[in-house]
Enzyme design. Sequence first.
Site, PDB file in Angstrom:
ATOM      1  CE  LYS A   1     -13.068  12.760 -44.435  1.00 43.16           C
ATOM      2  NZ  LYS A   1     -14.499  12.415 -44.584  1.00 43.16           N
TER       3      LYS A   1
ATOM      4  CE1 TYR B   1     -10.749  22.100 -35.455  1.00 38.65           C
ATOM      5  CE2 TYR B   1     -12.794  22.192 -36.709  1.00 38.65           C
ATOM      6  CZ  TYR B   1     -11.485  21.763 -36.582  1.00 38.65           C
ATOM      7  OH  TYR B   1     -10.915  21.001 -37.576  1.00 38.65           O
TER       8      TYR B   1
ATOM      9  CG  HIS C   1      -5.584  17.143 -24.484  1.00 34.09           C
ATOM     10  ND1 HIS C   1      -5.903  18.160 -25.357  1.00 34.09           N
ATOM     11  CD2 HIS C   1      -4.822  16.258 -25.205  1.00 34.09           C
ATOM     12  CE1 HIS C   1      -5.350  17.901 -26.544  1.00 34.09           C
ATOM     13  NE2 HIS C   1      -4.689  16.770 -26.470  1.00 34.09           N
TER      14      HIS C   1
END
Length: 296
Positions: free
Chosen positions: A254, A197, A112
Amino acid sequence: MSQMKSRMETAAKMKDEDKLYRRDGILYSTVLSPPETLDKLKDLQAREDDLILVAYPKCGFNWMVAVLRKIINASTGKDEKPPERPPLVEFLPPTVQEEMAQMPPPRLLGTHLHPDNMPATFFTKKPKILVVFRNPKDTVVSYYHFMNKNPVLPNAESWDKFFSDFMTGDVSWGSYFDHALAWEKRIDDPNVMIVMYEDLKQNLPEGVKKISEFFSLPLTDEQVSSIAGQSTFSAMVENSQKSHGNFGSIFFRKGEVGDWKNHFSEAQSKQMDELYHSKLAGTKLAARMNYDLYCQ
């Protein structure tokens, strides 16, 4: 996940204010990325045949780790059980970093970290680097929930406070926009591939195919289809207990596009729009991100 479990247990006993420390202006996890770990990274030797995965936090890193491991296994004919630790180099203690030199290829390394803080050999040795980005509105919402579920990180005091910290870049691993601008500079590097994404959510088989070709890991159409089927977000959530143990619910929540609408006030939405356009308007990365489609 025994090593990760013991670290999480250590963190659970710490005060929130002790869970992060600042290094060169950026916040890092005291438990997962102590100074000696980050110091040692300067010596990490990448190889040309390494597979490097990079994402700002909550942009789909764990999802892509699972996809890449399936691609590697299918292409090489191996069926290796994933290691218990995530492949984030900034989480690897100095002794483990030294052991990495003995790992057979292909090694999957992830981070990251901002590109300026990565091991220099990630660029000088010219391994292929896959970078995943996600629209900033969904990223900040996912990050907020992650902070509140992950014992290694301090609890976000409130949504409004975390949103404010995210906007100024005062969150772990630094500013989303600093990361975006750093990768904008490298967007034309033939050894770098940036994927979105949202595009992967839209058409995962196409994403799997492009990623496997980028890493020179050939797959048949049948393998592409099979990997994509096993890697939908719902399949990942279902399998998370097996892949991540008790931490599955921390890493996979989610995975939706547009969840920001359940959290942002009108003023916050406008504030993010203004910051996004002031930082990224006219960039090649912005053209790929399709902000107006996903963030309006």
